[in-house]
Write a protein that holds these residues in place. Structure first.
Motif, PDB file in Angstrom:
ATOM      1  N   VAL A   1      17.994   1.728   2.677  1.00  7.23           N
ATOM      2  CA  VAL A   1      17.856   3.267   3.202  1.00  7.23           C
ATOM      3  C   VAL A   1      16.855   3.153   4.370  1.00  7.23           C
ATOM      4  O   VAL A   1      16.730   3.958   5.441  1.00  7.23           O
ATOM      5  CB  VAL A   1      17.583   4.252   2.221  1.00  7.23           C
ATOM      6  N   GLY A   2      15.562   2.596   3.898  1.00  8.06           N
ATOM      7  CA  GLY A   2      14.654   2.405   5.034  1.00  8.06           C
ATOM      8  C   GLY A   2      13.955   1.399   4.586  1.00  8.06           C
ATOM      9  O   GLY A   2      14.286   0.404   3.912  1.00  8.06           O
ATOM     10  N   LYS A   3      12.684   1.273   5.158  1.00  7.07           N
ATOM     11  CA  LYS A   3      11.835  -0.025   4.626  1.00  7.07           C
ATOM     12  C   LYS A   3      10.468   0.372   4.853  1.00  7.07           C
ATOM     13  O   LYS A   3      10.018   1.628   5.445  1.00  7.07           O
ATOM     14  CB  LYS A   3      11.825  -1.021   5.996  1.00  7.07           C
ATOM     15  N   LEU A   4       9.568  -0.374   4.104  1.00  8.68           N
ATOM     16  CA  LEU A   4       7.938  -0.057   4.075  1.00  8.68           C
ATOM     17  C   LEU A   4       7.385  -0.840   5.087  1.00  8.68           C
ATOM     18  O   LEU A   4       7.424  -2.096   5.130  1.00  8.68           O
ATOM     19  CB  LEU A   4       7.439  -0.365   2.675  1.00  8.68           C
ATOM     20  N   GLY A   5       6.519  -0.333   5.836  1.00  5.26           N
ATOM     21  CA  GLY A   5       5.830  -1.001   7.088  1.00  5.26           C
ATOM     22  C   GLY A   5       4.864  -0.322   7.703  1.00  5.26           C
ATOM     23  O   GLY A   5       4.445   0.932   7.099  1.00  5.26           O
ATOM     24  N   TYR A   6       4.375  -0.778   8.778  1.00  4.59           N
ATOM     25  CA  TYR A   6       3.602  -0.085   9.892  1.00  4.59           C
ATOM     26  C   TYR A   6       3.887   0.730  10.668  1.00  4.59           C
ATOM     27  O   TYR A   6       4.792   0.153  11.537  1.00  4.59           O
ATOM     28  CB  TYR A   6       2.788  -1.361  10.215  1.00  4.59           C
ATOM     29  N   SER A   7       3.968   1.859  10.953  1.00  2.00           N
ATOM     30  CA  SER A   7       4.316   2.740  11.924  1.00  2.00           C
ATOM     31  C   SER A   7       3.485   2.826  13.138  1.00  2.00           C
ATOM     32  O   SER A   7       2.126   3.262  12.990  1.00  2.00           O
ATOM     33  CB  SER A   7       4.188   4.337  11.389  1.00  2.00           C
ATOM     34  N   THR A   8       3.735   2.360  14.169  1.00  2.00           N
ATOM     35  CA  THR A   8       2.973   2.199  15.447  1.00  2.00           C
ATOM     36  C   THR A   8       2.494   3.570  15.906  1.00  2.00           C
ATOM     37  O   THR A   8       1.774   3.880  16.978  1.00  2.00           O
ATOM     38  CB  THR A   8       3.677   1.149  16.439  1.00  2.00           C
ATOM     39  N   ALA A  38       8.084   5.356  -9.805  1.00  2.00           N
ATOM     40  CA  ALA A  38       8.195   3.803  -9.197  1.00  2.00           C
ATOM     41  C   ALA A  38       9.586   3.676  -8.765  1.00  2.00           C
ATOM     42  O   ALA A  38       9.711   3.047  -7.713  1.00  2.00           O
ATOM     43  CB  ALA A  38       7.834   2.763 -10.282  1.00  2.00           C
ATOM     44  N   ALA A  39      10.562   4.052  -9.793  1.00  2.00           N
ATOM     45  CA  ALA A  39      12.023   3.877  -9.007  1.00  2.00           C
ATOM     46  C   ALA A  39      12.256   4.559  -7.990  1.00  2.00           C
ATOM     47  O   ALA A  39      12.999   4.339  -7.104  1.00  2.00           O
ATOM     48  CB  ALA A  39      12.722   4.256 -10.594  1.00  2.00           C
ATOM     49  N   TYR A  40      11.922   5.842  -7.967  1.00  2.00           N
ATOM     50  CA  TYR A  40      11.934   6.726  -6.755  1.00  2.00           C
ATOM     51  C   TYR A  40      11.691   6.176  -5.441  1.00  2.00           C
ATOM     52  O   TYR A  40      12.026   6.300  -4.552  1.00  2.00           O
ATOM     53  CB  TYR A  40      11.661   8.215  -7.221  1.00  2.00           C
ATOM     54  N   MET A  41      10.485   5.232  -5.544  1.00  2.00           N
ATOM     55  CA  MET A  41       9.871   4.745  -4.293  1.00  2.00           C
ATOM     56  C   MET A  41      10.478   3.400  -4.070  1.00  2.00           C
ATOM     57  O   MET A  41      10.755   3.064  -2.770  1.00  2.00           O
ATOM     58  CB  MET A  41       8.334   4.475  -4.499  1.00  2.00           C
ATOM     59  N   ILE A  42      10.860   2.787  -5.311  1.00  2.00           N
ATOM     60  CA  ILE A  42      11.375   1.340  -4.895  1.00  2.00           C
ATOM     61  C   ILE A  42      12.892   1.201  -4.522  1.00  2.00           C
ATOM     62  O   ILE A  42      13.210   0.570  -3.560  1.00  2.00           O
ATOM     63  CB  ILE A  42      11.061   0.459  -6.113  1.00  2.00           C
ATOM     64  N   LEU A  43      13.624   2.069  -5.084  1.00  2.00           N
ATOM     65  CA  LEU A  43      15.148   2.025  -4.897  1.00  2.00           C
ATOM     66  C   LEU A  43      15.711   2.188  -3.364  1.00  2.00           C
ATOM     67  O   LEU A  43      16.614   1.576  -3.103  1.00  2.00           O
ATOM     68  CB  LEU A  43      15.997   2.817  -5.771  1.00  2.00           C
ATOM     69  N   PRO A  44      15.177   3.156  -2.682  1.00  2.00           N
ATOM     70  CA  PRO A  44      15.641   3.417  -1.335  1.00  2.00           C
ATOM     71  C   PRO A  44      15.538   2.292  -0.429  1.00  2.00           C
ATOM     72  O   PRO A  44      16.651   1.546   0.231  1.00  2.00           O
ATOM     73  CB  PRO A  44      14.747   4.510  -0.945  1.00  2.00           C
ATOM     74  N   PRO A  45      14.148   1.451  -0.497  1.00  2.00           N
ATOM     75  CA  PRO A  45      14.421   0.206   0.212  1.00  2.00           C
ATOM     76  C   PRO A  45      15.147  -0.794  -0.074  1.00  2.00           C
ATOM     77  O   PRO A  45      15.928  -1.563   0.736  1.00  2.00           O
ATOM     78  CB  PRO A  45      12.706  -0.106   0.101  1.00  2.00           C
ATOM     79  N   VAL A  46      15.164  -0.887  -1.204  1.00  2.00           N
ATOM     80  CA  VAL A  46      16.152  -2.042  -1.935  1.00  2.00           C
ATOM     81  C   VAL A  46      17.582  -1.618  -1.505  1.00  2.00           C
ATOM     82  O   VAL A  46      18.337  -2.615  -1.277  1.00  2.00           O
ATOM     83  CB  VAL A  46      15.955  -1.896  -3.592  1.00  2.00           C
ATOM     84  N   LEU A  47      17.958  -0.337  -1.515  1.00  2.00           N
ATOM     85  CA  LEU A  47      19.403  -0.023  -1.132  1.00  2.00           C
ATOM     86  C   LEU A  47      19.447  -0.097   0.312  1.00  2.00           C
ATOM     87  O   LEU A  47      20.673   0.316   0.770  1.00  2.00           O
ATOM     88  CB  LEU A  47      19.476   1.253  -1.779  1.00  2.00           C
ATOM     89  N   VAL A  81       0.759  -1.172  -0.104  1.00  2.00           N
ATOM     90  CA  VAL A  81       0.029   0.021  -0.031  1.00  2.00           C
ATOM     91  C   VAL A  81       0.865   1.513  -0.051  1.00  2.00           C
ATOM     92  O   VAL A  81       0.675   2.369  -0.729  1.00  2.00           O
ATOM     93  CB  VAL A  81      -0.936   0.059   1.401  1.00  2.00           C
ATOM     94  N   VAL A  82       2.078   1.336   0.948  1.00  2.00           N
ATOM     95  CA  VAL A  82       2.834   2.302   0.816  1.00  2.00           C
ATOM     96  C   VAL A  82       3.554   2.663  -0.468  1.00  2.00           C
ATOM     97  O   VAL A  82       3.484   3.715  -1.005  1.00  2.00           O
ATOM     98  CB  VAL A  82       4.276   2.175   1.935  1.00  2.00           C
ATOM     99  N   CYS A  83       3.897   1.540  -1.134  1.00  2.00           N
ATOM    100  CA  CYS A  83       4.716   1.543  -2.205  1.00  2.00           C
ATOM    101  C   CYS A  83       3.748   2.302  -3.433  1.00  2.00           C
ATOM    102  O   CYS A  83       4.107   3.168  -4.202  1.00  2.00           O
ATOM    103  CB  CYS A  83       5.137   0.135  -2.763  1.00  2.00           C
ATOM    104  N   VAL A  84       2.537   1.795  -3.476  1.00  2.00           N
ATOM    105  CA  VAL A  84       1.484   2.216  -4.616  1.00  2.00           C
ATOM    106  C   VAL A  84       1.319   3.456  -4.423  1.00  2.00           C
ATOM    107  O   VAL A  84       0.980   4.528  -5.173  1.00  2.00           O
ATOM    108  CB  VAL A  84       0.206   1.294  -4.622  1.00  2.00           C
ATOM    109  N   LEU A  85       0.822   4.045  -3.137  1.00  2.00           N
ATOM    110  CA  LEU A  85       0.541   5.370  -2.693  1.00  2.00           C
ATOM    111  C   LEU A  85       1.420   6.171  -2.918  1.00  2.00           C
ATOM    112  O   LEU A  85       1.301   7.434  -3.613  1.00  2.00           O
ATOM    113  CB  LEU A  85       0.149   5.615  -1.075  1.00  2.00           C
ATOM    114  N   HIS A  86       2.636   6.111  -2.437  1.00  2.00           N
ATOM    115  CA  HIS A  86       3.914   7.165  -2.819  1.00  2.00           C
ATOM    116  C   HIS A  86       4.109   7.212  -4.197  1.00  2.00           C
ATOM    117  O   HIS A  86       4.530   8.345  -4.940  1.00  2.00           O
ATOM    118  CB  HIS A  86       5.013   6.791  -2.142  1.00  2.00           C
ATOM    119  N   THR A  87       4.303   6.106  -4.868  1.00  2.00           N
ATOM    120  CA  THR A  87       4.330   6.162  -6.541  1.00  2.00           C
ATOM    121  C   THR A  87       3.130   6.992  -6.959  1.00  2.00           C
ATOM    122  O   THR A  87       3.781   7.742  -7.922  1.00  2.00           O
ATOM    123  CB  THR A  87       4.536   4.681  -7.091  1.00  2.00           C
ATOM    124  N   CYS A  88       2.033   6.787  -6.740  1.00  2.00           N
ATOM    125  CA  CYS A  88       0.795   7.527  -7.348  1.00  2.00           C
ATOM    126  C   CYS A  88       0.993   9.155  -7.041  1.00  2.00           C
ATOM    127  O   CYS A  88       0.666   9.744  -7.834  1.00  2.00           O
ATOM    128  CB  CYS A  88      -0.382   6.907  -6.990  1.00  2.00           C
TER     129      CYS A  88
END
Length: 337
Positions: free
Chosen positions: A161-168, A150-159, A96-103
């Motif tokens: 730099v951070g991760k996509l997930g749930y912020s408590t 899409a590249a701007y959203m996907i590359l940082p987690p792949v490298l 969801v994060v990946c799709v939202l930020h890309t969109c």
């Protein structure tokens, strides 16, 4: 939205009633956005007058906003969770994060390109812009926007730099900052969105300046012609001055057109500023705060507002919307053969 990785020993969270408010607005935005953006896409497909080159980008904008609004219910699930965990599988939250930020990035970039195309067409002759203003090239531009987003959203987690997930802390799916280099990613996002904002303001400002200067030239031309007619001593002067083609009514029409264009451009720019400025500031100065959550919410609601700005303000879209909602058959001039 970026969030610092929370520690297990200090489970601080934003107050639940704030999360309920944000969730309620997301639900309303999802319903409005899904309905409005679907209308825009269907209108362009079924209405011949709307199948223009520029509207290729309008459809691209509607598709990105439609996908964003379709993701809002998954954000609501996390916002209303009181367990400190995302109720569904973690991979769903990350997707969801990946799709939202890309969109969001694709939508913002499309707004910039629409502003550039409108300025390019308005300020140049037909011969001047035919070489660029073609369906194939506009579609290519749309594809480049999608690939870049899409590249701007996907590359940082792949490298790493951070991760996509749930912020408590926020109770929402987000990009989680886990390493020091992520500061540069957060800052770069702030600079990117600030640049997009400035480019949008610049293009629409140039359009407004060109239209006002062009209309000023018309007013001066018709005013000078009126002075010539008033001193010519023509026997038909009184009859000609009262005709509907005389300079005075034309000047009034130009003034009215200028005011209408000014209102539309001002509305587009103001809504864009309101929706993106708060989040741009939060990107540049990151941190866990209540303003970050509400700023993120305001930025996302732009996906539901765009159909109103780019659809309902256009006469052909208004007619197409009425026809679709009333289930009327399109007139012959609206239907392609």
């Amino acid at each position: 939205m970026e969030s610092t990785e929370e520690t297990a020993t200090v489970p601080s969270t934003i107050a639940f009633h704030h999360r309920v408010i944000v969730a309620s607005i997301f639900i309303a935005s999802s319903i409005i956005g899904l309905f409005g953006n679907s209308l825009v896409i269907i209108s362009v497909i079924t209405t011949k007058k709307l199948r223009t080159i520029t509207n290729i980008l309008v459809v691209n904008l509607a598709v990105t906003d439609l996908l964003s609004c379709a993701c809002f219910p998954f954000l609501v699930i996390g916002l209303l969770s009181q367990t400190g965990q995302y109720p569904l599988h973690e991979s769903i939250c990350a997707s969801v994060v990946c799709v939202l930020h890309t969109c969001v990035l694709c939508s913002a970039s499309t707004l910039v390109v629409i502003g550039f195309i409108r300025r390019y067409v308005i300020t140049r002759s037909i011969r001047g812009h035919q070489g660029f203003h073609t369906p194939r090239k506009i579609i290519s531009v749309a594809l480049v926007i999608w690939m870049f987003s899409a590249a701007y959203m996907i590359l940082p987690p792949v490298l790493g730099v951070g991760k996509l997930g749930y912020s408590t802390y926020y109770g929402i799916c987000a990009f989680l900052v886990v390493t020091r280099p992520a500061f540069y990613y957060v800052t770069s996002q702030g600079i990117l969105f600030a640049t997009i904002l400035l480019l949008t303001l610049m293009f629409y400002g140039l359009i407004l300046h060109h239209v006002m200067r062009h209309n000023q030239q018309f007013r001066e031309k018709f005013a000078s012609e009126k002075d010539v007619f008033s001193t010519s001593g023509d026997a038909n002067q009184s009859k000609g001055s009262s005709s509907p083609d005389s300079p005075t009514p034309m000047i009034k029409a130009i003034n009215q057109k200028e005011v209408e264009i000014t209102k539309n451009v001002f509305l587009v720019v103001c809504i864009f500023i309101v929706c993106f400025l708060a989040s741009s500031v939060n990107f540049i100065i990151p941190g866990s705060s209540l303003s970050t959550l509400y700023g993120y919410m305001v930025m996302m609601t732009n996906s539901a507002i765009n159909p109103i700005v780019y659809g309902l303000k256009h006469p052909n879209f208004q007619e197409a919307f009425k026809r679709i909602l009333c289930c009327r058959r399109a007139p012959l001039e609206y239907v392609s053969k």
